[in-house]
Design a protein around this motif. Sequence first.
Motif, PDB file in Angstrom:
ATOM      1  N   TYR A 190       1.850   9.300  -5.598  1.00 38.46           N
ATOM      2  CA  TYR A 190       2.142  10.635  -5.364  1.00 38.46           C
ATOM      3  C   TYR A 190       3.333  10.849  -6.438  1.00 38.46           C
ATOM      4  O   TYR A 190       2.855  12.067  -7.052  1.00 38.46           O
ATOM      5  CB  TYR A 190       2.830  10.742  -4.006  1.00 38.46           C
ATOM      6  CG  TYR A 190       3.473  11.698  -3.664  1.00 38.46           C
ATOM      7  CD1 TYR A 190       3.056  12.840  -3.410  1.00 38.46           C
ATOM      8  CD2 TYR A 190       4.974  11.727  -3.751  1.00 38.46           C
ATOM      9  CE1 TYR A 190       3.401  14.114  -3.073  1.00 38.46           C
ATOM     10  CE2 TYR A 190       5.888  13.148  -3.529  1.00 38.46           C
ATOM     11  CZ  TYR A 190       4.907  14.184  -2.963  1.00 38.46           C
ATOM     12  OH  TYR A 190       5.499  15.366  -2.804  1.00 38.46           O
ATOM     13  N   LYS A 191       4.117  10.188  -6.663  1.00 36.46           N
ATOM     14  CA  LYS A 191       5.183  10.495  -7.903  1.00 36.46           C
ATOM     15  C   LYS A 191       4.331  10.836  -9.011  1.00 36.46           C
ATOM     16  O   LYS A 191       4.902  11.622  -9.997  1.00 36.46           O
ATOM     17  CB  LYS A 191       6.252   9.427  -7.891  1.00 36.46           C
ATOM     18  CG  LYS A 191       7.014   9.428  -6.668  1.00 36.46           C
ATOM     19  CD  LYS A 191       8.082   8.396  -6.958  1.00 36.46           C
ATOM     20  CE  LYS A 191       8.566   7.619  -8.301  1.00 36.46           C
ATOM     21  NZ  LYS A 191       9.507   6.438  -7.995  1.00 36.46           N
TER      22      LYS A 191
ATOM     23  N   LYS B  24       0.940  -1.271  -0.086  1.00 36.93           N
ATOM     24  CA  LYS B  24      -0.080  -0.141   0.052  1.00 36.93           C
ATOM     25  C   LYS B  24       0.944   1.214  -0.010  1.00 36.93           C
ATOM     26  O   LYS B  24       0.460   2.271  -0.690  1.00 36.93           O
ATOM     27  CB  LYS B  24      -0.907   0.025   1.268  1.00 36.93           C
ATOM     28  CG  LYS B  24      -2.096  -0.827   0.926  1.00 36.93           C
ATOM     29  CD  LYS B  24      -2.869  -0.789   2.506  1.00 36.93           C
ATOM     30  CE  LYS B  24      -4.141  -1.748   2.209  1.00 36.93           C
ATOM     31  NZ  LYS B  24      -4.889  -1.659   3.508  1.00 36.93           N
ATOM     32  N   SER B  25       2.024   1.316   0.734  1.00 33.23           N
ATOM     33  CA  SER B  25       2.862   2.178   0.821  1.00 33.23           C
ATOM     34  C   SER B  25       3.480   2.603  -0.474  1.00 33.23           C
ATOM     35  O   SER B  25       3.725   3.642  -1.017  1.00 33.23           O
ATOM     36  CB  SER B  25       3.779   2.318   1.875  1.00 33.23           C
ATOM     37  OG  SER B  25       4.803   1.521   1.605  1.00 33.23           O
ATOM     38  N   LYS B  26       3.991   1.738  -1.351  1.00 26.69           N
ATOM     39  CA  LYS B  26       4.542   1.632  -2.588  1.00 26.69           C
ATOM     40  C   LYS B  26       3.416   2.267  -3.599  1.00 26.69           C
ATOM     41  O   LYS B  26       3.867   2.952  -4.411  1.00 26.69           O
ATOM     42  CB  LYS B  26       4.956   0.276  -2.978  1.00 26.69           C
ATOM     43  CG  LYS B  26       6.382  -0.258  -2.321  1.00 26.69           C
ATOM     44  CD  LYS B  26       7.469   0.639  -2.885  1.00 26.69           C
ATOM     45  CE  LYS B  26       8.662  -0.115  -2.297  1.00 26.69           C
ATOM     46  NZ  LYS B  26       9.898   0.847  -2.706  1.00 26.69           N
TER      47      LYS B  26
ATOM     48  N   ILE C  57       2.907  14.292  -8.784  1.00 28.95           N
ATOM     49  CA  ILE C  57       3.894  15.262  -9.217  1.00 28.95           C
ATOM     50  C   ILE C  57       4.143  15.478 -10.563  1.00 28.95           C
ATOM     51  O   ILE C  57       4.351  16.694 -11.203  1.00 28.95           O
ATOM     52  CB  ILE C  57       5.125  15.060  -8.027  1.00 28.95           C
ATOM     53  CG1 ILE C  57       4.694  15.170  -6.476  1.00 28.95           C
ATOM     54  CG2 ILE C  57       6.308  15.908  -8.290  1.00 28.95           C
ATOM     55  CD1 ILE C  57       3.931  16.396  -6.347  1.00 28.95           C
ATOM     56  N   LEU C  58       4.339  14.260 -11.028  1.00 25.94           N
ATOM     57  CA  LEU C  58       4.960  14.377 -12.469  1.00 25.94           C
ATOM     58  C   LEU C  58       3.759  14.997 -13.642  1.00 25.94           C
ATOM     59  O   LEU C  58       4.389  16.006 -14.227  1.00 25.94           O
ATOM     60  CB  LEU C  58       5.314  13.108 -13.079  1.00 25.94           C
ATOM     61  CG  LEU C  58       5.557  12.892 -14.424  1.00 25.94           C
ATOM     62  CD1 LEU C  58       6.963  13.436 -14.790  1.00 25.94           C
ATOM     63  CD2 LEU C  58       5.818  11.361 -14.873  1.00 25.94           C
ATOM     64  N   LEU C  59       2.610  14.833 -13.329  1.00 27.03           N
ATOM     65  CA  LEU C  59       1.341  15.113 -14.173  1.00 27.03           C
ATOM     66  C   LEU C  59       1.430  16.710 -13.826  1.00 27.03           C
ATOM     67  O   LEU C  59       1.109  17.435 -14.559  1.00 27.03           O
ATOM     68  CB  LEU C  59       0.172  14.541 -13.603  1.00 27.03           C
ATOM     69  CG  LEU C  59      -1.042  15.057 -14.220  1.00 27.03           C
ATOM     70  CD1 LEU C  59      -0.949  14.853 -15.782  1.00 27.03           C
ATOM     71  CD2 LEU C  59      -2.549  14.294 -13.674  1.00 27.03           C
ATOM     72  N   GLN C  60       1.643  17.086 -12.584  1.00 29.44           N
ATOM     73  CA  GLN C  60       1.524  18.390 -12.225  1.00 29.44           C
ATOM     74  C   GLN C  60       2.643  19.395 -12.785  1.00 29.44           C
ATOM     75  O   GLN C  60       2.296  20.260 -13.482  1.00 29.44           O
ATOM     76  CB  GLN C  60       1.587  18.620 -10.589  1.00 29.44           C
ATOM     77  CG  GLN C  60       1.112  20.116 -10.155  1.00 29.44           C
ATOM     78  CD  GLN C  60       1.256  20.049  -8.596  1.00 29.44           C
ATOM     79  OE1 GLN C  60       1.835  19.155  -7.905  1.00 29.44           O
ATOM     80  NE2 GLN C  60       0.560  21.011  -7.843  1.00 29.44           N
ATOM     81  N   LYS C  61       3.899  18.737 -12.801  1.00 30.70           N
ATOM     82  CA  LYS C  61       5.134  19.386 -13.489  1.00 30.70           C
ATOM     83  C   LYS C  61       4.661  19.540 -15.065  1.00 30.70           C
ATOM     84  O   LYS C  61       4.978  20.398 -15.616  1.00 30.70           O
ATOM     85  CB  LYS C  61       6.181  18.777 -13.269  1.00 30.70           C
ATOM     86  CG  LYS C  61       6.768  18.641 -11.830  1.00 30.70           C
ATOM     87  CD  LYS C  61       7.949  18.121 -11.670  1.00 30.70           C
ATOM     88  CE  LYS C  61       8.486  18.430 -10.211  1.00 30.70           C
ATOM     89  NZ  LYS C  61       9.793  17.710 -10.094  1.00 30.70           N
ATOM     90  N   MET C  62       3.984  18.521 -15.540  1.00 29.68           N
ATOM     91  CA  MET C  62       3.741  18.392 -17.000  1.00 29.68           C
ATOM     92  C   MET C  62       2.672  19.601 -17.368  1.00 29.68           C
ATOM     93  O   MET C  62       2.774  20.152 -18.451  1.00 29.68           O
ATOM     94  CB  MET C  62       3.196  17.191 -17.497  1.00 29.68           C
ATOM     95  CG  MET C  62       4.489  16.061 -17.600  1.00 29.68           C
ATOM     96  SD  MET C  62       3.784  14.395 -17.733  1.00 29.68           S
ATOM     97  CE  MET C  62       2.738  14.402 -19.302  1.00 29.68           C
TER      98      MET C  62
END
Length: 184
Positions: A95-96, A87-89, A99-104
């Motif tokens: 989350y990653k 679950k944490s993975k 963040i990647l989508l947000q940066k894009m």
Amino acid sequence: MVKFLTDEQLVIQLNESNKRAFGEIYDRYWYKLFCIAYHQIGTREEAEELVHDLFESLWHRRDQSSIRHLSSYLVLSMKHLITNFIKSKITWRKYKEHILLQKMQEASITDDDVEFTDLSQALDAALKKLPEKTSKIFQLSRFENQSVKDIARELNLSEKAVEYHITKSLKILKDHLWIYHTPN
């Protein structure tokens, strides 16, 4: 002598903080728990870490636990740790990805802003190349959404003259702004 004790006896001695009993439990179950973790996780290092975490927890909670069936308790505890690990993975991966989508999206917005600014500047430059009357008629038509009839009345021109100026301005702007045209 600890090797000949039953699981129940080992648990009693573990509750009394007997390090040898803990060592025997570790020796008996380490490999089995490692195999369960490795089968589910797929990497040796992470499986070893989960087994370590389980035994560390067992030692720290030795006086609080009421273990009836040691083997079942350890296997269920390992499965619980594996579930939490997975679950944490998944949460970390989501989350990653977020963040990647947000940066894009931020990069896209920046690109759109730059393109809009470039287009606006090119449009302004092209409008300056138009004759004054043609530029004024185009701006009234396209930027202020006035009808041909209203523009003709305001500038005291015929509707045909207004249409001529709009057509002329569109042709000139098309020639100057072709680089910004997309086929969609």
